[in-house]
Design a protein around this motif. Structure first.
Motif, short mmCIF file in Angstrom:
data_model
loop_
_atom_site.label_atom_id
_atom_site.label_comp_id
_atom_site.label_asym_id
_atom_site.label_seq_id
_atom_site.Cartn_x
_atom_site.Cartn_y
_atom_site.Cartn_z
N HIS A 244 19.30 -20.77 45.94
CA HIS A 244 19.49 -19.74 46.95
C HIS A 244 18.88 -20.10 48.30
O HIS A 244 18.89 -19.28 49.22
N LEU A 245 18.38 -21.34 48.45
CA LEU A 245 17.82 -21.78 49.73
C LEU A 245 18.55 -23.03 50.20
O LEU A 245 19.06 -23.81 49.40
N ASP A 246 18.55 -23.22 51.50
CA ASP A 246 19.13 -24.43 52.08
C ASP A 246 18.05 -25.50 52.12
O ASP A 246 17.27 -25.57 53.06
N SER B 119 7.87 -22.55 41.29
CA SER B 119 7.51 -22.62 42.71
C SER B 119 8.78 -22.59 43.55
O SER B 119 9.75 -23.27 43.26
N VAL B 120 8.75 -21.77 44.57
CA VAL B 120 9.86 -21.68 45.51
C VAL B 120 9.38 -22.25 46.83
O VAL B 120 8.39 -21.77 47.39
N PRO B 121 10.03 -23.29 47.33
CA PRO B 121 9.56 -23.90 48.58
C PRO B 121 9.77 -22.95 49.76
O PRO B 121 10.78 -22.27 49.85
N SER C 175 8.16 -25.81 54.51
CA SER C 175 7.77 -26.97 53.71
C SER C 175 8.95 -27.89 53.36
O SER C 175 8.74 -28.94 52.78
N ILE C 176 10.16 -27.50 53.73
CA ILE C 176 11.33 -28.31 53.40
C ILE C 176 11.39 -29.50 54.35
O ILE C 176 11.42 -29.34 55.58
N ASP C 177 11.38 -30.69 53.78
CA ASP C 177 11.43 -31.92 54.57
C ASP C 177 12.88 -32.38 54.66
O ASP C 177 13.48 -32.75 53.66
N ARG C 178 13.44 -32.32 55.85
CA ARG C 178 14.84 -32.69 56.03
C ARG C 178 14.95 -34.12 56.55
O ARG C 178 14.33 -34.47 57.54
N ALA D 69 13.82 -32.85 44.18
CA ALA D 69 13.15 -32.13 43.09
C ALA D 69 12.91 -30.68 43.47
O ALA D 69 12.79 -29.82 42.60
N SER D 70 12.87 -30.39 44.76
CA SER D 70 12.61 -29.02 45.22
C SER D 70 13.90 -28.21 45.40
O SER D 70 13.88 -27.19 46.09
#
Length: 150
Positions: A48-50, A5-7, A11-14, A43-44
């Motif tokens: 290649h993503l911030d 799974s790629v978030p 959906s990224i909670d900062r 865990a996510s």
């Protein structure tokens, strides 16, 4: 078969974290902060993503280095003009711009590309104990006890 799974960006909670740099060793603090900026504590995590969080570092003027580094560690910058190299010791730069020492140490531990620059924008460094990010309610980030200078 399981799928990776790629978030999604939405959906990224900062979170916001607060780090007190008083009596902390520069390199040990920088590795912990760089890890949080990259999102490696989640865990996510996706390389290649911030996916990282915001980090506010206060008391940058009270950071420590070990040994003879205050006199021997050099910070270089170049104006781009011939003969434009400027060299400054840790002690002089700490008196002049203590935030730059912490920023440079952390930036060197992030990826050296556009993704690293995007991660670096989430770092906020202040020389005193006050910061303008109280509205974000930053949580204190617990660092490794070995990071504290003796």
């Amino acid at each position: 078969m399981n799928k990776t799974s790629v978030p999604s960006i939405d959906s990224i909670d900062r979170q916001w974290y607060l780090v007190d740099a008083e009596n902390q060793t520069l390199g040990r603090l920088a590795t912990e902060v760089a890890s949080v900026l990259r999102g490696k504590n989640k865990a996510s995590f996706t390389p290649h993503l911030d996916t990282g969080d915001f980090v506010v570092v206060v008391n940058a003027d009270k950071i420590r280095v070990s040994g003879n580094k205050p006199q021997q560690k050099l910070y270089r910058r170049h104006s781009g003009r011939p003969g434009g190299m400027k060299v400054e010791t840790f002690t002089h730069l700490q008196e002049r711009l203590p935030e730059r020492i912490v920023e440079k140490a952390i930036k060197g531990m992030l990826p050296h590309n556009a993704l690293g620059r995007q991660m670096f924008r989430k770092l906020k460094v202040y020389k005193g104990a006050e910061h303008p990010h109280a509205a974000q309610q930053p949580k204190p980030l617990q660092l490794d006890p070995a990071a504290t200078a003796q």
